[in-house]
Structure formats: C-alpha cells, structure tokens
Design an enzyme around this catalytic site. Sequence first.
Site, mmCIF file in Angstrom:
data_model
loop_
_atom_site.group_PDB
_atom_site.id
_atom_site.type_symbol
_atom_site.label_atom_id
_atom_site.label_comp_id
_atom_site.label_asym_id
_atom_site.label_seq_id
_atom_site.Cartn_x
_atom_site.Cartn_y
_atom_site.Cartn_z
ATOM 1 N N GLU A 123 -9.725 -10.510 -7.604
ATOM 2 C CA GLU A 123 -8.724 -9.452 -7.422
ATOM 3 C C GLU A 123 -7.564 -9.592 -8.411
ATOM 4 O OE1 GLU A 123 -7.703 -9.520 -3.261
ATOM 5 O OE2 GLU A 123 -9.715 -8.896 -2.658
ATOM 6 N N ASN A 162 -2.113 0.155 6.812
ATOM 7 C CA ASN A 162 -1.660 -1.137 7.344
ATOM 8 C C ASN A 162 -0.726 -1.871 6.372
ATOM 9 O OD1 ASN A 162 -3.570 -1.890 5.489
ATOM 10 N ND2 ASN A 162 -4.760 -3.188 6.863
ATOM 11 N N ARG A 167 2.338 -6.421 9.409
ATOM 12 C CA ARG A 167 1.524 -5.357 10.012
ATOM 13 C C ARG A 167 1.964 -5.032 11.440
ATOM 14 N NH1 ARG A 167 -4.072 -7.561 7.382
ATOM 15 N NH2 ARG A 167 -4.110 -6.216 5.542
ATOM 16 N N PHE A 173 -15.661 3.415 6.851
ATOM 17 C CA PHE A 173 -14.259 3.701 6.513
ATOM 18 C C PHE A 173 -14.000 3.770 5.007
ATOM 19 C CE2 PHE A 173 -14.568 -0.935 7.321
ATOM 20 C CZ PHE A 173 -14.071 -1.460 6.127
ATOM 21 N N HIS A 224 -2.195 -5.472 1.566
ATOM 22 C CA HIS A 224 -3.481 -6.149 1.391
ATOM 23 C C HIS A 224 -3.207 -7.543 0.846
ATOM 24 C CE1 HIS A 224 -7.545 -7.105 -0.031
ATOM 25 N NE2 HIS A 224 -6.947 -7.556 -1.117
ATOM 26 N N ARG A 271 -1.678 -14.401 4.433
ATOM 27 C CA ARG A 271 -2.394 -13.722 5.524
ATOM 28 C C ARG A 271 -1.621 -13.862 6.848
ATOM 29 N NH1 ARG A 271 -7.013 -11.547 4.127
ATOM 30 N NH2 ARG A 271 -7.957 -11.505 6.189
ATOM 31 N N LYS A 288 0.817 -1.216 0.000
ATOM 32 C CA LYS A 288 0.000 0.000 0.000
ATOM 33 C C LYS A 288 0.859 1.279 0.000
ATOM 34 C CE LYS A 288 -4.008 -2.196 2.162
ATOM 35 N NZ LYS A 288 -5.083 -2.044 3.180
ATOM 36 N N TYR A 340 -12.663 -2.031 -3.914
ATOM 37 C CA TYR A 340 -13.200 -2.188 -2.558
ATOM 38 C C TYR A 340 -14.720 -2.050 -2.528
ATOM 39 C CZ TYR A 340 -8.547 -2.147 -0.363
ATOM 40 O OH TYR A 340 -7.278 -2.462 0.053
HETATM 41 P P1 CMP Z 1 -7.540 -4.546 3.365
HETATM 42 O O1 CMP Z 1 -7.029 -5.925 3.598
HETATM 43 O O2 CMP Z 1 -6.953 -3.776 2.256
HETATM 44 O O3 CMP Z 1 -9.128 -4.600 3.180
HETATM 45 C C1 CMP Z 1 -9.972 -3.501 3.489
HETATM 46 C C2 CMP Z 1 -9.236 -2.405 4.181
HETATM 47 O O4 CMP Z 1 -10.030 -1.445 4.822
HETATM 48 C C3 CMP Z 1 -8.393 -2.996 5.280
HETATM 49 O O5 CMP Z 1 -7.307 -3.708 4.721
HETATM 50 C C4 CMP Z 1 -8.033 -1.756 6.095
HETATM 51 O O6 CMP Z 1 -6.870 -1.134 5.602
HETATM 52 C C5 CMP Z 1 -9.211 -0.813 5.805
HETATM 53 N N1 CMP Z 1 -10.002 -0.520 7.000
HETATM 54 C C6 CMP Z 1 -10.154 0.686 7.529
HETATM 55 N N2 CMP Z 1 -10.970 0.640 8.593
HETATM 56 C C7 CMP Z 1 -11.339 -0.643 8.744
HETATM 57 C C8 CMP Z 1 -12.174 -1.326 9.684
HETATM 58 N N3 CMP Z 1 -12.787 -0.695 10.687
HETATM 59 N N4 CMP Z 1 -12.324 -2.665 9.529
HETATM 60 C C9 CMP Z 1 -11.702 -3.319 8.501
HETATM 61 N N5 CMP Z 1 -10.906 -2.712 7.583
HETATM 62 C C10 CMP Z 1 -10.729 -1.384 7.719
#
Ligand code: CMP
Length: 142
Positions: A128, A114, A104, A59, A117, A87, A11, A51
């Site tokens: 994806e 974070n 992370r 969010f 992904h 993961r 990211k 997304y």
């Molecule tokens: P990612 O694995 O990219 O998938 C969705 C993303 O939303 C997640 O990582 C986080 O970076 C972001 N995100 C922000 N807020 C939240 C939340 N409250 N719960 C889950 N994902 C969140």
Amino acid sequence: MGTERTLSIIKPDAVQRNIIGDIETRIEDAGLLIVAAKMLRMSRVQAGNFYEMHQKKSFYDDLVAFMTSGPVVVQVLEGDDAIDRYRKVMGATTFGDAEPGTIRAEHATSITKNAVHGSDSKKNAKREIKFFFAEHEIFSRT
Ligand code: CMP
C-alpha cells in the site's frame, strides 16, 4: 514489533466533515510519526486496484464509488509496532463494534463511511505504501 511503517487513508467522509485535524491529533498522540503525506482524489482505476483483494465482495462497487467521491489524505505513519498501533487508534472496521474513544467509534457513520483506512499486515503495508509513494517522498524523522 520494532519500527514499522503503515499506510493511512483519511477517507472522503472525514475530509468532507473537516475532521482531518482531529485524526492527525489522535495519530500524533499515539506516538506515530507522519513521514509522508498528500491529498489526492483517487480515480476509479486507482481505487479498484488498491482494493483489488475485495473485487469479488458484494461491497466492492460501493467501496470504489465512495473512495472516489472526494479527496482523501494518504499518509505513511512510522513507529514502534505502527501497524497494530494505528489499528487500535482506528478501532474495529465493523460499524458499531469500534471501541469507545477510537476514530471509528467517534466518526464512522456506516461500514463504508468509516473515516479511515490502515494497513492490516506488514505485507499489505509494504504494497500500500508503494502504491502511493516513491521512496524519496518518505522522510526520515528519527
Ligand atoms: P478498509 O479498512 O478501507 O478496507 C476495506 C473497506 O471496505 C473497509 O475499510 C470498509 O470501509 C469497506 N467495507 C464495506 N463493507 C464491508 C464489509 N461488509 N466488510 C468489510 N469491509 C467493508
């Protein structure tokens, strides 16, 4: 189990902090093969579509703004049990919950920023990967 493919995104926060190499090393040390890779900057439309399952979440706007804030590195990773394996390398999404030694735990600075992904299921991995790569852009390394 068996050989799988998963989509990884390094990211904007991780690219900005110059830790692409650290993340690649963790991927390779976990025995995952990088079979496709490119650096790009996502458009708002592209990030919104990627997304789309989070469209109704509080969010969502922050997530799209962040994911379009700078370049990312998108990759296809291949290996035995690649989805779960990656993961485990990434660690938990929720900031502060990631297991010590994971990407992370070391690099996330908030739940949005974070660092990485990774696909969360076979179905999503397929979607994806197709979102970013044509089949001819994915290389066989075995
Ligand atoms: P990612 O694995 O990219 O998938 C969705 C993303 O939303 C997640 O990582 C986080 O970076 C972001 N995100 C922000 N807020 C939240 C939340 N409250 N719960 C889950 N994902 C969140």
